[in-house]
Design a protein around this motif. Structure first.
Motif, PDB file in Angstrom:
ATOM      1  N   ARG A   9      -3.916  47.663  19.272  1.00 25.79           N
ATOM      2  CA  ARG A   9      -3.885  47.676  20.741  1.00 25.79           C
ATOM      3  C   ARG A   9      -4.262  49.061  21.265  1.00 25.79           C
ATOM      4  NH1 ARG A   9       1.608  46.205  23.518  1.00 25.79           N
ATOM      5  NH2 ARG A   9       0.932  44.128  22.952  1.00 25.79           N
ATOM      6  N   PHE A  10      -3.680  50.095  20.665  1.00 32.99           N
ATOM      7  CA  PHE A  10      -3.983  51.457  21.090  1.00 32.99           C
ATOM      8  C   PHE A  10      -5.450  51.785  20.844  1.00 32.99           C
ATOM      9  CE2 PHE A  10      -4.518  55.970  20.346  1.00 32.99           C
ATOM     10  CZ  PHE A  10      -3.876  56.513  21.446  1.00 32.99           C
ATOM     11  N   ALA A  11      -5.968  51.429  19.677  1.00 32.51           N
ATOM     12  CA  ALA A  11      -7.357  51.749  19.327  1.00 32.51           C
ATOM     13  C   ALA A  11      -8.335  51.094  20.302  1.00 32.51           C
ATOM     14  CB  ALA A  11      -7.653  51.306  17.900  1.00 32.51           C
ATOM     15  N   ARG A  12      -8.061  49.859  20.697  1.00 35.92           N
ATOM     16  CA  ARG A  12      -8.944  49.172  21.653  1.00 35.92           C
ATOM     17  C   ARG A  12      -8.905  49.862  23.012  1.00 35.92           C
ATOM     18  NH1 ARG A  12      -6.827  44.101  19.470  1.00 35.92           N
ATOM     19  NH2 ARG A  12      -5.474  44.089  21.277  1.00 35.92           N
ATOM     20  N   SER A  13      -7.730  50.266  23.470  1.00 37.02           N
ATOM     21  CA  SER A  13      -7.608  50.946  24.762  1.00 37.02           C
ATOM     22  C   SER A  13      -8.252  52.323  24.715  1.00 37.02           C
ATOM     23  CB  SER A  13      -6.137  51.111  25.146  1.00 37.02           C
ATOM     24  OG  SER A  13      -5.482  49.881  25.179  1.00 37.02           O
ATOM     25  N   TYR A  14      -8.044  53.022  23.623  1.00 36.56           N
ATOM     26  CA  TYR A  14      -8.564  54.379  23.457  1.00 36.56           C
ATOM     27  C   TYR A  14     -10.092  54.383  23.479  1.00 36.56           C
ATOM     28  CZ  TYR A  14      -9.077  59.036  21.376  1.00 36.56           C
ATOM     29  OH  TYR A  14      -9.411  60.341  21.124  1.00 36.56           O
ATOM     30  N   LYS A  15     -10.681  53.382  22.849  1.00 39.41           N
ATOM     31  CA  LYS A  15     -12.137  53.284  22.764  1.00 39.41           C
ATOM     32  C   LYS A  15     -12.770  53.125  24.154  1.00 39.41           C
ATOM     33  CE  LYS A  15     -13.655  49.570  20.864  1.00 39.41           C
ATOM     34  NZ  LYS A  15     -14.031  48.515  19.928  1.00 39.41           N
ATOM     35  N   LEU A  60       1.721  57.168  27.461  1.00 35.84           N
ATOM     36  CA  LEU A  60       1.390  56.940  26.067  1.00 35.84           C
ATOM     37  C   LEU A  60       2.659  56.416  25.404  1.00 35.84           C
ATOM     38  CD1 LEU A  60      -0.792  59.148  23.895  1.00 35.84           C
ATOM     39  CD2 LEU A  60       1.295  58.279  22.949  1.00 35.84           C
ATOM     40  N   GLY A  61       2.610  55.162  24.970  1.00 29.79           N
ATOM     41  CA  GLY A  61       3.762  54.538  24.334  1.00 29.79           C
ATOM     42  C   GLY A  61       3.659  54.633  22.829  1.00 29.79           C
ATOM     43  N   TYR A  62       4.788  54.981  22.179  1.00 31.30           N
ATOM     44  CA  TYR A  62       4.780  55.121  20.724  1.00 31.30           C
ATOM     45  C   TYR A  62       6.137  54.744  20.153  1.00 31.30           C
ATOM     46  CZ  TYR A  62       7.056  59.656  21.630  1.00 31.30           C
ATOM     47  OH  TYR A  62       7.903  60.644  22.044  1.00 31.30           O
ATOM     48  N   THR A  63       6.136  54.397  18.871  1.00 29.31           N
ATOM     49  CA  THR A  63       7.365  54.148  18.133  1.00 29.31           C
ATOM     50  C   THR A  63       7.427  55.147  16.989  1.00 29.31           C
ATOM     51  OG1 THR A  63       6.265  52.453  16.816  1.00 29.31           O
ATOM     52  CG2 THR A  63       7.524  51.695  18.718  1.00 29.31           C
ATOM     53  N   ARG A  64       8.645  55.343  16.467  1.00 28.03           N
ATOM     54  CA  ARG A  64       8.847  56.339  15.414  1.00 28.03           C
ATOM     55  C   ARG A  64       9.491  55.691  14.203  1.00 28.03           C
ATOM     56  NH1 ARG A  64      12.194  61.084  18.315  1.00 28.03           N
ATOM     57  NH2 ARG A  64      13.117  61.018  16.260  1.00 28.03           N
ATOM     58  N   ASP A  65       9.134  56.202  13.032  1.00 26.19           N
ATOM     59  CA  ASP A  65       9.810  55.848  11.791  1.00 26.19           C
ATOM     60  C   ASP A  65      10.345  57.154  11.222  1.00 26.19           C
ATOM     61  OD1 ASP A  65      10.755  54.921   9.405  1.00 26.19           O
ATOM     62  OD2 ASP A  65       8.901  53.910   8.810  1.00 26.19           O
ATOM     63  N   LEU A 115       1.226  54.956  17.430  1.00 23.62           N
ATOM     64  CA  LEU A 115       0.762  54.920  18.805  1.00 23.62           C
ATOM     65  C   LEU A 115       0.567  53.460  19.196  1.00 23.62           C
ATOM     66  CD1 LEU A 115      -1.856  57.796  18.552  1.00 23.62           C
ATOM     67  CD2 LEU A 115       0.507  57.944  19.352  1.00 23.62           C
ATOM     68  N   GLU A 116       1.310  53.018  20.191  1.00 23.65           N
ATOM     69  CA  GLU A 116       1.307  51.606  20.580  1.00 23.65           C
ATOM     70  C   GLU A 116       0.350  51.304  21.740  1.00 23.65           C
ATOM     71  OE1 GLU A 116       2.948  49.262  18.966  1.00 23.65           O
ATOM     72  OE2 GLU A 116       4.119  50.564  17.674  1.00 23.65           O
ATOM     73  N   ALA A 117       0.375  52.132  22.781  1.00 22.37           N
ATOM     74  CA  ALA A 117      -0.431  51.823  23.964  1.00 22.37           C
ATOM     75  C   ALA A 117      -0.716  53.089  24.755  1.00 22.37           C
ATOM     76  CB  ALA A 117       0.301  50.819  24.848  1.00 22.37           C
ATOM     77  N   ILE A 118      -1.814  53.057  25.497  1.00 20.92           N
ATOM     78  CA  ILE A 118      -2.190  54.156  26.395  1.00 20.92           C
ATOM     79  C   ILE A 118      -2.769  53.533  27.655  1.00 20.92           C
ATOM     80  CG2 ILE A 118      -4.485  54.357  25.373  1.00 20.92           C
ATOM     81  CD1 ILE A 118      -2.506  57.271  26.786  1.00 20.92           C
ATOM     82  N   GLY A 119      -2.479  54.135  28.793  1.00 26.08           N
ATOM     83  CA  GLY A 119      -3.064  53.630  30.023  1.00 26.08           C
ATOM     84  C   GLY A 119      -2.404  54.217  31.242  1.00 26.08           C
ATOM     85  N   PRO A 120      -2.961  53.914  32.406  1.00 29.06           N
ATOM     86  CA  PRO A 120      -2.347  54.381  33.652  1.00 29.06           C
ATOM     87  C   PRO A 120      -1.010  53.667  33.871  1.00 29.06           C
ATOM     88  CG  PRO A 120      -4.256  53.004  34.097  1.00 29.06           C
ATOM     89  CD  PRO A 120      -4.185  53.182  32.626  1.00 29.06           C
ATOM     90  N   LEU A 176      12.234  46.892  25.646  1.00 29.67           N
ATOM     91  CA  LEU A 176      11.375  47.877  24.984  1.00 29.67           C
ATOM     92  C   LEU A 176      12.200  48.993  24.339  1.00 29.67           C
ATOM     93  CD1 LEU A 176       8.727  48.158  27.839  1.00 29.67           C
ATOM     94  CD2 LEU A 176       8.552  46.826  25.755  1.00 29.67           C
ATOM     95  N   ALA A 177      13.331  48.642  23.746  1.00 32.25           N
ATOM     96  CA  ALA A 177      14.273  49.632  23.221  1.00 32.25           C
ATOM     97  C   ALA A 177      13.690  50.467  22.079  1.00 32.25           C
ATOM     98  CB  ALA A 177      15.555  48.943  22.758  1.00 32.25           C
ATOM     99  N   GLU A 178      12.743  49.953  21.344  1.00 32.42           N
ATOM    100  CA  GLU A 178      12.140  50.698  20.234  1.00 32.42           C
ATOM    101  C   GLU A 178      11.087  51.698  20.716  1.00 32.42           C
ATOM    102  OE1 GLU A 178      12.737  50.479  16.853  1.00 32.42           O
ATOM    103  OE2 GLU A 178      14.498  49.356  17.505  1.00 32.42           O
ATOM    104  N   LEU A 179      10.654  51.563  21.960  1.00 33.35           N
ATOM    105  CA  LEU A 179       9.513  52.321  22.470  1.00 33.35           C
ATOM    106  C   LEU A 179       9.933  53.669  23.052  1.00 33.35           C
ATOM    107  CD1 LEU A 179       6.414  51.821  22.970  1.00 33.35           C
ATOM    108  CD2 LEU A 179       7.055  51.303  25.301  1.00 33.35           C
ATOM    109  N   TRP A 180       9.110  54.669  22.809  1.00 31.93           N
ATOM    110  CA  TRP A 180       9.208  55.967  23.452  1.00 31.93           C
ATOM    111  C   TRP A 180       7.965  56.113  24.317  1.00 31.93           C
ATOM    112  CZ3 TRP A 180      12.788  60.026  22.141  1.00 31.93           C
ATOM    113  CH2 TRP A 180      13.723  59.659  21.186  1.00 31.93           C
ATOM    114  N   VAL A 181       8.083  56.748  25.490  1.00 29.89           N
ATOM    115  CA  VAL A 181       6.940  56.907  26.389  1.00 29.89           C
ATOM    116  C   VAL A 181       6.805  58.370  26.783  1.00 29.89           C
ATOM    117  CG1 VAL A 181       5.980  56.308  28.635  1.00 29.89           C
ATOM    118  CG2 VAL A 181       7.091  54.561  27.267  1.00 29.89           C
TER     119      VAL A 181
END
Length: 92
Positions: A10-16, A64-69, A77-82, A47-52
């Protein structure tokens, strides 16, 4: 020591699709997150697992939404956008 960074599809498609001058700001935001993953805000509820991480680019607020391990020190990196419809699109 910085963390490893991986992209989801999802992130790669948005980033492109981003414009070149936005890509530079996104890359800077990714570097900031890799250095300090606690820089973003942890979400609650669905969205408890998500960091923004929020940043400004061309006068517009981007998220920029991301999760951590923490075990293997990886950031996904999960998502990017306005800001507009960002959370709605993530829940899909």
């Amino acid at each position: 020591m910085s963390w490893g960074v991986r992209q989801t599809r999802r992130f790669a498609r948005s980033y492109k699709k981003l414009h070149d001058n936005v890509v530079a700001d996104v890359d800077a935001a990714v570097e900031a997150i890799a250095e300090n993953p606690d820089i973003g805000a942890k979400k609650k509820g669905d969205l408890a697992e998500l960091w923004v991480y929020k940043f400004r680019c061309l006068g517009q607020l981007y998220l920029l939404g991301y999760t951590r391990d923490d075990g293997v020190r990886l950031i996904y990196l999960e998502a990017i956008g306005p800001h507009e419809n960002f959370y709605r699109d993530l829940k899909r």
